[in-house]
Motif scaffolding. Structure first.
Motif, mmCIF file in Angstrom:
data_model
loop_
_atom_site.group_PDB
_atom_site.id
_atom_site.type_symbol
_atom_site.label_atom_id
_atom_site.label_comp_id
_atom_site.label_asym_id
_atom_site.label_seq_id
_atom_site.Cartn_x
_atom_site.Cartn_y
_atom_site.Cartn_z
ATOM 1 N N ASN A 56 0.783 -1.286 0.216
ATOM 2 C CA ASN A 56 0.077 0.000 -0.216
ATOM 3 C C ASN A 56 0.925 1.329 0.028
ATOM 4 N N GLY A 57 2.270 1.048 -0.036
ATOM 5 C CA GLY A 57 3.004 2.300 -0.030
ATOM 6 C C GLY A 57 3.497 2.695 1.337
ATOM 7 N N LYS A 58 2.940 2.112 2.211
ATOM 8 C CA LYS A 58 3.217 2.494 3.636
ATOM 9 C C LYS A 58 4.508 2.006 4.392
ATOM 10 N N PHE A 59 4.985 2.980 5.240
ATOM 11 C CA PHE A 59 6.414 2.447 5.830
ATOM 12 C C PHE A 59 6.370 2.984 7.016
ATOM 13 N N SER A 60 7.112 2.397 7.942
ATOM 14 C CA SER A 60 7.374 2.722 9.509
ATOM 15 C C SER A 60 8.809 2.612 9.891
ATOM 16 N N VAL A 61 9.577 3.744 10.198
ATOM 17 C CA VAL A 61 10.892 3.647 10.561
ATOM 18 C C VAL A 61 11.283 4.238 11.914
ATOM 19 N N SER A 62 12.185 3.779 12.755
ATOM 20 C CA SER A 62 12.523 4.269 13.898
ATOM 21 C C SER A 62 13.678 5.245 13.808
ATOM 22 N N VAL A 63 13.427 6.628 13.982
ATOM 23 C CA VAL A 63 14.258 7.355 13.904
ATOM 24 C C VAL A 63 15.087 7.860 15.205
ATOM 25 N N PRO A 64 16.275 7.668 15.307
ATOM 26 C CA PRO A 64 17.155 8.046 16.512
ATOM 27 C C PRO A 64 17.089 9.502 17.175
ATOM 28 N N THR A 65 17.165 9.937 18.265
ATOM 29 C CA THR A 65 17.115 11.415 18.366
ATOM 30 C C THR A 65 18.324 12.055 17.642
ATOM 31 N N GLY A 66 18.172 13.216 17.202
ATOM 32 C CA GLY A 66 19.487 13.860 16.658
ATOM 33 C C GLY A 66 19.586 13.562 15.186
ATOM 34 N N LYS A 67 18.698 12.504 14.705
ATOM 35 C CA LYS A 67 19.005 12.175 13.197
ATOM 36 C C LYS A 67 17.375 12.786 12.747
ATOM 37 N N ASP A 68 17.470 13.637 11.778
ATOM 38 C CA ASP A 68 16.193 14.058 11.273
ATOM 39 C C ASP A 68 16.035 14.340 9.999
ATOM 40 N N VAL A 69 16.908 13.453 9.030
ATOM 41 C CA VAL A 69 16.905 13.500 7.687
ATOM 42 C C VAL A 69 16.378 12.069 6.837
ATOM 43 N N LEU A 70 15.381 12.033 6.285
ATOM 44 C CA LEU A 70 14.860 10.661 5.772
ATOM 45 C C LEU A 70 15.334 10.810 4.076
ATOM 46 N N VAL A 71 15.948 9.629 3.713
ATOM 47 C CA VAL A 71 16.443 9.500 2.421
ATOM 48 C C VAL A 71 15.246 8.585 1.726
ATOM 49 N N ILE A 72 14.580 9.082 0.778
ATOM 50 C CA ILE A 72 13.346 8.152 -0.015
ATOM 51 C C ILE A 72 14.138 8.039 -1.430
ATOM 52 N N SER A 73 14.304 6.635 -1.670
ATOM 53 C CA SER A 73 14.530 6.298 -3.096
ATOM 54 C C SER A 73 13.753 4.992 -3.853
ATOM 55 N N CYS A 74 13.685 5.012 -5.058
ATOM 56 C CA CYS A 74 13.033 4.102 -5.770
ATOM 57 C C CYS A 74 13.577 3.842 -7.241
ATOM 58 N N ILE A 75 13.801 2.832 -7.595
ATOM 59 C CA ILE A 75 14.272 2.631 -9.123
ATOM 60 C C ILE A 75 13.276 3.456 -10.139
ATOM 61 N N GLY A 76 13.819 4.222 -10.886
ATOM 62 C CA GLY A 76 12.856 5.096 -11.530
ATOM 63 C C GLY A 76 12.408 6.390 -11.379
ATOM 64 N N TYR A 77 12.732 6.884 -10.151
ATOM 65 C CA TYR A 77 12.175 7.985 -9.520
ATOM 66 C C TYR A 77 13.353 8.666 -8.867
ATOM 67 N N LYS A 78 13.255 9.958 -8.820
ATOM 68 C CA LYS A 78 14.359 10.938 -7.902
ATOM 69 C C LYS A 78 14.319 10.685 -6.694
ATOM 70 N N GLN A 79 15.453 10.407 -6.157
ATOM 71 C CA GLN A 79 15.759 10.403 -4.706
ATOM 72 C C GLN A 79 15.476 11.735 -3.995
ATOM 73 N N GLN A 80 14.859 11.474 -2.912
ATOM 74 C CA GLN A 80 14.226 12.653 -2.164
ATOM 75 C C GLN A 80 14.816 12.548 -0.575
ATOM 76 N N GLU A 81 15.416 13.944 -0.244
ATOM 77 C CA GLU A 81 15.848 13.823 1.266
ATOM 78 C C GLU A 81 14.804 14.806 2.010
ATOM 79 N N ILE A 82 14.321 14.280 2.953
ATOM 80 C CA ILE A 82 13.049 14.819 3.630
ATOM 81 C C ILE A 82 13.512 15.093 5.197
ATOM 82 N N THR A 83 13.678 16.682 5.467
ATOM 83 C CA THR A 83 13.971 17.193 6.817
ATOM 84 C C THR A 83 12.987 16.956 7.687
#
Length: 161
Positions: A56-83
């Motif tokens: 369904n395109g849903k995800f869940s990830v544990s983000v440690p304190t002090g880390k605030d950037v997610l990198v989203i990537s998929c083949i055929g799509y531009k990689q995105q960095e989300i703060t």
């Protein structure tokens, strides 16, 4: 002794506060038609922590304190960095196609790699080469059209040729 116990309790409490993690959830969709992107990668930048989008395109990830950037990537799509903003727990991402990368990716039996990194011979055949002929099996469509490929029909039974 009382001061020593107070010191130890303060030390353990501070260690617990520093080791907190936030669970971030969200949905990854295609920018053209809004369909969910199955298997898109979500990584916390600077760590080995990550997740993969479900059917369904849903995800869940544990983000440690002090880390605030997610990198989203998929083949055929531009990689995105989300703060992530302070306290943000839901991120919905719309991926944009990267048509330039599609010509550079080769799918092999054990993963994907760039076409320039592929060693050995590779042959590609478009669907228009297959459309014009009458075939009953995939091996028949490759016979005589892909250089260096010999297609042989077998029964698939154990011990057969």
């Amino acid at each position: 002794m009382k001061n020593f116990m107070l010191f130890l309790m303060t030390l353990f409490l501070s260690c617990h506060v520093m080791a907190q993690q936030t669970t971030v959830t969200g949905t990854i969709t295609d920018g053209t038609d809004g369909s969910p992107l199955i298997g898109a990668n979500v990584l916390v930048k600077g760590t080995g922590t990550g997740s993969i989008a479900d059917v369904n395109g849903k995800f869940s990830v544990s983000v440690p304190t002090g880390k605030d950037v997610l990198v989203i990537s998929c083949i055929g799509y531009k990689q995105q960095e989300i703060t992530l903003k302070a306290g943000q727990k839901v991120v919905n991402v719309v991926m944009k196609e990267d048509s330039e990368l599609l010509d550079e990716v080769v799918v092999v039996g054990y993963g994907t790699m760039k076409k320039s990194d592929l060693s050995g011979a590779s042959v590609s055949m478009g669907e228009d080469a297959i459309k014009g002929s009458i075939i009953t099996n995939l091996d028949q469509s490759l016979q005589g059209r892909a250089a260096g490929v010999t297609a042989v029909q077998t029964s698939g039974a154990p011990g057969s040729s």
